[in-house]
Design an enzyme around this catalytic site. Sequence first.
Site, PDB file in Angstrom:
ATOM      1  N   LEU A 185     -10.500  -8.576   2.543  1.00  0.00           N
ATOM      2  CA  LEU A 185     -10.882  -7.616   3.740  1.00  0.00           C
ATOM      3  C   LEU A 185      -9.428  -7.509   4.321  1.00  0.00           C
ATOM      4  O   LEU A 185      -8.845  -8.050   5.140  1.00  0.00           O
ATOM      5  CB  LEU A 185     -11.641  -8.350   4.663  1.00  0.00           C
ATOM      6  N   ASP A 186      -8.890  -6.351   4.083  1.00  0.00           N
ATOM      7  CA  ASP A 186      -7.352  -5.953   4.454  1.00  0.00           C
ATOM      8  C   ASP A 186      -7.276  -5.641   5.544  1.00  0.00           C
ATOM      9  O   ASP A 186      -8.218  -4.724   6.042  1.00  0.00           O
ATOM     10  CB  ASP A 186      -7.057  -4.686   3.245  1.00  0.00           C
ATOM     11  N   ALA A 187      -6.335  -5.941   6.516  1.00  0.00           N
ATOM     12  CA  ALA A 187      -6.196  -5.713   8.002  1.00  0.00           C
ATOM     13  C   ALA A 187      -7.383  -5.645   8.850  1.00  0.00           C
ATOM     14  O   ALA A 187      -7.700  -4.898   9.563  1.00  0.00           O
ATOM     15  CB  ALA A 187      -5.445  -4.298   8.074  1.00  0.00           C
ATOM     16  N   ILE A 188      -8.525  -6.646   8.464  1.00  0.00           N
ATOM     17  CA  ILE A 188      -9.712  -6.726   8.990  1.00  0.00           C
ATOM     18  C   ILE A 188      -9.747  -6.699  10.673  1.00  0.00           C
ATOM     19  O   ILE A 188     -10.523  -6.277  11.146  1.00  0.00           O
ATOM     20  CB  ILE A 188     -10.549  -7.696   8.448  1.00  0.00           C
TER      21      ILE A 188
END
Length: 549
Positions: free
Chosen positions: A227-230
């Site tokens: 989960l990128d830059a979540i």
Amino acid sequence: MNRLDLTKQIDNHLTSLFDEPKRSDIADRLAKLIDTQQVVPPIEPLNEKNIYLITYGDSIQSANQKPLQALRTMLDETVSDIITDVHLLPMFPYTSDDGFSVTDYLQINPELGDWSDIDELAKNYRLMYDFVANHMSESSDWFQQFLQGKPGFKEAFVEKESDFDASNVVRPRTSPLFHTYGISEKQVWSTFSKDQVDVNIQDPEMFIRLTETLLTYITRGATSIRLDAIGFLWKESGTTCIHLPQTHAVIQIWRLLTDYFAPNTQIITETNVPHQENISYFGNGNNEAHQVYQFPLPPLTLHAFTTHDATHLTNWAKTITPISKTATYFNFLASHDGIGMRPTEGILTDTDREKLAEKVVQNGGQISYKNNPDGSKSIYELNINYSDALRNAGESDDLAVQKMLAAHHILFSVIGVPAVYYHSLFGSRNDKEAAETSGIPRRINREKLNLATLQRELESNPYRQAIFTGLKKLAEIRKSEVAFNPYQQQEVISSATNVFALKRGDVYCYTNVSNKAVTIETTGVKNLLTGELVNGSYELPAYGYAWLK
């Protein structure tokens, strides 16, 4: 847990996120999704054998193969004996940021290959997909429909509101928070860049679309989902708009769905922030991330080898304990991004960070900054190849190789799952030309490698060969020792300040972070790296390391 229990638990979270009628709408639509979703066969739980390789889909190039096929050839021919999991950085169509401005979450970038190539990779390797859930490209069909006011997309992105207080918003960039788009001149939230517009997770339509994307990844072969830059997902007036309780609730819903439909599949959160904020994404240890990126490890390891003093690394390691039987740390030293410095807040001083930055610049790297709420700027990350970052002035190539192996000995020793960046594994150096010509500092460590040239240089280039063979040996030994199970306790051992020392199960892990030999006292142990029996004192050479069992 049956499906009825699953929907009830999800509904509890939705109640904390949405007022009526949004909550009922989303709950009904999620229930329909759950009724149609198939459970995938469970994969094996993580153990000491799991080692991730971090790579782009086009990191390996070949004239006769599509990039994903060339990547598979490289994996099969060079590292299939040590790599179990492959992190494919965004493999979807995009417009900028080397993949992180996605135009379509569900299509494979045709320049890389197609879904059949992903299916082939999945036959021999567990695959980690990147879910850039926080933002999309301004050229994406979803955003264009939003600009046109099409039904189902009118609230799909975060439009500026006159009564929204954004004065406390925390961001990792110095660009404007809002940009203007289209003939309608809508002002839309963009945490990272103009070409990365933030989705509106508070819109029921968008909430469902993103959840469907997650479930699609599960059914299309993902065994880990990053989960990128979540942390930036939820926006609330007057707050920092990072790490909000609502963001954690969304992750908890996605964790419930993942655990139910794909047992042992990993949700991995990427939050490049101070340590306590970062590990908050474990939730209670069983309800959020299965793994969190261990962001303090790269800069603290670099600091130890720069100052020849492991004190800060050791003191921090004392705070790292097992989380649960299902949650642990995603450990890395290098990645497609730079070496993040925010995770050192509260651990290193500003002076410590400035000294590391000075060294990085001297070694050919660059520094990226972020804006602070008070208008000042601070160091956000160090952009440099990790082996070049480790070098101190005047150190030879031989010492640099030894230092790189010693740093990865720490990576392979600490609690959690190790992930090795492809440029670290293959002994690459700074790609200064790419960073300078593109104006993108992170490209200093994103060079694409020709498959034939790489295979030749792994045999003929002493620097590449020494790092590659040394890391392979470390990986092979690690995979054979149950003491390195990612959920196994770690105990920090008292030692000299220039030695980082741990005990994992029945294995003692010693790493000399200095350029001077150091003697440790032990007895009745076997050196796993050499096979020799050790009784009495044992000398670690400059940047030497040992696993003693």
